[in-house]
Design an enzyme around this catalytic site. Structure first.
Site, PDB file in Angstrom:
ATOM      1  N   ASN A  89      31.140  42.168 -26.513  1.00  0.00           N
ATOM      2  CA  ASN A  89      30.496  42.841 -26.063  1.00  0.00           C
ATOM      3  C   ASN A  89      29.952  43.862 -27.390  1.00  0.00           C
ATOM      4  O   ASN A  89      28.712  44.266 -27.181  1.00  0.00           O
ATOM      5  CB  ASN A  89      30.614  44.138 -24.857  1.00  0.00           C
ATOM      6  CG  ASN A  89      29.974  45.610 -25.138  1.00  0.00           C
ATOM      7  OD1 ASN A  89      27.988  45.468 -24.733  1.00  0.00           O
ATOM      8  ND2 ASN A  89      31.157  46.620 -25.773  1.00  0.00           N
ATOM      9  N   SER A 142      20.635  40.776 -23.384  1.00  0.00           N
ATOM     10  CA  SER A 142      19.626  41.749 -24.220  1.00  0.00           C
ATOM     11  C   SER A 142      18.442  41.568 -22.733  1.00  0.00           C
ATOM     12  O   SER A 142      18.434  39.749 -22.972  1.00  0.00           O
ATOM     13  CB  SER A 142      19.575  42.539 -24.749  1.00  0.00           C
ATOM     14  OG  SER A 142      18.182  43.396 -25.297  1.00  0.00           O
ATOM     15  N   TYR A 155      17.932  40.315 -33.668  1.00  0.00           N
ATOM     16  CA  TYR A 155      18.449  40.521 -32.628  1.00  0.00           C
ATOM     17  C   TYR A 155      18.316  39.826 -31.937  1.00  0.00           C
ATOM     18  O   TYR A 155      18.805  39.980 -30.622  1.00  0.00           O
ATOM     19  CB  TYR A 155      18.008  41.590 -32.484  1.00  0.00           C
ATOM     20  CG  TYR A 155      18.948  42.262 -31.289  1.00  0.00           C
ATOM     21  CD1 TYR A 155      20.037  43.380 -31.669  1.00  0.00           C
ATOM     22  CD2 TYR A 155      18.157  43.333 -30.170  1.00  0.00           C
ATOM     23  CE1 TYR A 155      20.221  44.358 -30.811  1.00  0.00           C
ATOM     24  CE2 TYR A 155      18.828  43.311 -28.719  1.00  0.00           C
ATOM     25  CZ  TYR A 155      20.590  43.782 -29.422  1.00  0.00           C
ATOM     26  OH  TYR A 155      20.698  44.691 -28.868  1.00  0.00           O
ATOM     27  N   LYS A 159      20.637  37.103 -28.999  1.00  0.00           N
ATOM     28  CA  LYS A 159      20.851  37.787 -27.961  1.00  0.00           C
ATOM     29  C   LYS A 159      20.374  36.334 -26.564  1.00  0.00           C
ATOM     30  O   LYS A 159      20.620  35.898 -25.359  1.00  0.00           O
ATOM     31  CB  LYS A 159      20.283  39.235 -26.898  1.00  0.00           C
ATOM     32  CG  LYS A 159      20.581  40.321 -28.056  1.00  0.00           C
ATOM     33  CD  LYS A 159      22.081  40.512 -27.505  1.00  0.00           C
ATOM     34  CE  LYS A 159      22.395  41.608 -28.062  1.00  0.00           C
ATOM     35  NZ  LYS A 159      24.674  41.446 -27.847  1.00  0.00           N
TER      36      LYS A 159
HETATM   37  N1  LIG Z   1      22.275  50.611 -26.032  1.00  0.00           N
HETATM   38  C1  LIG Z   1      20.825  50.067 -25.641  1.00  0.00           C
HETATM   39  O1  LIG Z   1      20.220  50.114 -24.822  1.00  0.00           O
HETATM   40  C2  LIG Z   1      21.416  47.849 -25.319  1.00  0.00           C
HETATM   41  C3  LIG Z   1      20.257  47.272 -24.192  1.00  0.00           C
HETATM   42  C4  LIG Z   1      20.451  46.064 -24.692  1.00  0.00           C
HETATM   43  C5  LIG Z   1      21.592  45.211 -25.043  1.00  0.00           C
HETATM   44  N2  LIG Z   1      22.762  46.803 -25.951  1.00  0.00           N
HETATM   45  C6  LIG Z   1      24.039  45.528 -26.530  1.00  0.00           C
HETATM   46  O2  LIG Z   1      25.159  46.271 -25.934  1.00  0.00           O
HETATM   47  C7  LIG Z   1      26.241  45.886 -26.937  1.00  0.00           C
HETATM   48  C8  LIG Z   1      27.389  47.865 -27.108  1.00  0.00           C
HETATM   49  O3  LIG Z   1      26.026  48.108 -27.173  1.00  0.00           O
HETATM   50  P1  LIG Z   1      26.230  49.986 -27.598  1.00  0.00           P
HETATM   51  O4  LIG Z   1      24.728  50.513 -26.830  1.00  0.00           O
HETATM   52  O5  LIG Z   1      27.075  49.919 -26.392  1.00  0.00           O
HETATM   53  O6  LIG Z   1      25.636  50.068 -28.868  1.00  0.00           O
HETATM   54  P2  LIG Z   1      27.362  51.037 -29.541  1.00  0.00           P
HETATM   55  O7  LIG Z   1      26.603  51.518 -31.675  1.00  0.00           O
HETATM   56  O8  LIG Z   1      27.524  52.492 -28.914  1.00  0.00           O
HETATM   57  O9  LIG Z   1      29.098  50.562 -29.728  1.00  0.00           O
HETATM   58  C9  LIG Z   1      28.655  49.154 -30.227  1.00  0.00           C
HETATM   59  C10 LIG Z   1      30.194  49.441 -30.735  1.00  0.00           C
HETATM   60  O10 LIG Z   1      30.331  47.324 -31.081  1.00  0.00           O
HETATM   61  C11 LIG Z   1      31.603  47.777 -32.227  1.00  0.00           C
HETATM   62  N3  LIG Z   1      30.861  46.920 -33.677  1.00  0.00           N
HETATM   63  C12 LIG Z   1      29.900  47.106 -34.315  1.00  0.00           C
HETATM   64  N4  LIG Z   1      29.939  45.872 -35.263  1.00  0.00           N
HETATM   65  C13 LIG Z   1      31.651  45.351 -34.239  1.00  0.00           C
HETATM   66  C14 LIG Z   1      32.451  43.917 -34.891  1.00  0.00           C
HETATM   67  N5  LIG Z   1      31.669  43.124 -36.084  1.00  0.00           N
HETATM   68  N6  LIG Z   1      33.532  44.251 -34.940  1.00  0.00           N
HETATM   69  C15 LIG Z   1      34.229  44.756 -33.767  1.00  0.00           C
HETATM   70  N7  LIG Z   1      33.642  45.878 -33.502  1.00  0.00           N
HETATM   71  C16 LIG Z   1      32.240  46.257 -33.710  1.00  0.00           C
HETATM   72  C17 LIG Z   1      30.934  49.440 -33.047  1.00  0.00           C
HETATM   73  O11 LIG Z   1      32.107  49.611 -33.910  1.00  0.00           O
HETATM   74  C18 LIG Z   1      30.837  50.363 -31.600  1.00  0.00           C
HETATM   75  O12 LIG Z   1      31.359  50.872 -31.433  1.00  0.00           O
HETATM   76  C19 LIG Z   1      25.508  45.235 -27.803  1.00  0.00           C
HETATM   77  O13 LIG Z   1      25.845  44.607 -28.225  1.00  0.00           O
HETATM   78  C20 LIG Z   1      23.983  45.917 -27.963  1.00  0.00           C
HETATM   79  O14 LIG Z   1      23.965  44.740 -28.279  1.00  0.00           O
HETATM   80  C21 LIG Z   1      22.486  47.528 -25.677  1.00  0.00           C
END
Ligand SMILES: NC(=O)c1ccc[n+]([C@@H]2O[C@H](COP(=O)([O-])OP(=O)(O)OC[C@H]3O[C@@H](n4cnc5c(N)ncnc54)[C@H](O)[C@@H]3O)[C@@H](O)[C@H]2O)c1
Length: 280
Positions: A89, A142, A155, A159
């Site tokens: 994730n 996503s 991005y 995905k």
């Molecule tokens: N928030 C949204 O609207 C949304 C929508 C669709 C998909 N996503 C996806 O959900 C996932 C989680 O995102 P989120 O919204 O919770 O973001 P977030 O920033 O709250 O959490 C992301 C986490 O990933 C960690 N991270 C980033 N790069 C890393 C790496 N190279 N190695 C290890 N850890 C790493 C960060 O430290 C953080 O704790 C992502 O893959 C994101 O693309 C989010």
């Protein structure tokens, strides 16, 4: 005495220090699982683990580095003796801006975190789960990987690749009873979505919820637990016949626009009437 759904089970969650990963770790713990968080932000990951009790641990990992991902997954098995779910994730927004200004470095880092990281996590989960003859791999896609225009170029492409890889490996792993699915969130209130990174605060999240609430038909932003609930279901026995799916959790965002809203413009000129079979 009722048994919790994940009592005695083991999950690894990358990106578990924040947002969707954090919400999913919380749900796993509530349902009785042992959880290992892998995150590059080890201070935040440790804080999450400490807040959730003694069934949660954290390990520093950069998902772009294969040896770190394999060692993360092996640590969970060494500690608890089995592997029920790996939730790949971890992520970030990646390269922004027009295609003609996107640099090779930005392209590489975006694909490395969002796609290569999921490849490593899936690969090393599969290696162990195949031998066990059970296990659930869940990868974070996503809606931006299904529909163009929702997220930045690289991005969205990363995905889409995550979704395809998940479906492809699901077919290979099915004979070993290992399942692989993707979750495809819409707009979820997290640091990534607000674009605030580590300076994210409750105030930024509140503002994001307010701005985005009308963008998804159900009238609110998603919350991390909305995705966590889907990850738990996909990893539970209730989903034992589900594999190769990309489950969209977006409050209806990519389903379309309500007919009522689409037809508003032309019904002004042509007042609504009900067509009956004898009209033709
Ligand atoms: N928030 C949204 O609207 C949304 C929508 C669709 C998909 N996503 C996806 O959900 C996932 C989680 O995102 P989120 O919204 O919770 O973001 P977030 O920033 O709250 O959490 C992301 C986490 O990933 C960690 N991270 C980033 N790069 C890393 C790496 N190279 N190695 C290890 N850890 C790493 C960060 O430290 C953080 O704790 C992502 O893959 C994101 O693309 C989010």
């Amino acid at each position: 005495m009722s048994t919790k759904r994940f009592e005695g089970k083991v999950a690894v969650v990358t990106g578990g220090a924040s947002g969707i990963g954090h919400g999913t770790v919380r749900r796993f713990v509530e349902e009785g699982a042992h959880v290992l968080i892998g995150d590059q932000n080890i201070d935040a990951a440790n804080a999450v683990a400490n807040s959730l009790g003694d069934t949660v641990f954290a390990k520093k990992v950069d998902v772009r580095i294969e040896s770190e991902v394999s060692s993360l997954i092996e640590s969970a098995v060494e500690k608890w003796g089995r592997l029920d779910c790996v939730f790949n994730n971890a992520g970030f927004g990646g390269a922004l801006g027009p295609i003609d200004q996107t640099t090779e470095d930005d392209f590489n880092v975006t694909m490395d975190v969002l796609f290569k990281g999921v490849f490593f996590g899936s690969k090393h989960a599969a290696r162990i789960m195949k031998l066990q003859g059970f296990g659930s791999i869940v990868n974070t896609g996503s809606v931006a990987g299904i529909r163009a225009g929702i997220g930045p170029h690289i991005y969205g492409a990363a995905k889409a690749a995550v979704i395809f890889l998940t479906q492809s490996i699901a077919l290979e792993l099915a004979e070993t009873k290992v399942r692989a699915n993707a979750v495809c969130p819409g707009y979820i209130a997290t640091a990534l979505a607000t674009g605030r990174g580590e300076s994210n605060t409750d105030r930024h999240l509140m503002k994001f919820r307010e701005v985005c609430k009308d963008m998804q038909p159900l009238g609110r932003t998603g919350e991390p637990e909305d995705i966590g609930n889907a990850v738990l279901w996909l990893s539970s026995d209730e989903a034992s016949f589900v594999t190769g799916q990309a489950i969209v959790i977006d409050g209806g965002l990519i389903t379309g626009t309500a007919w009522r809203d689409q037809s508003a413009a032309f019904t002004e000129a042509n007042p609504i009437r009900v067509y009956r079979p004898d009209d033709v």
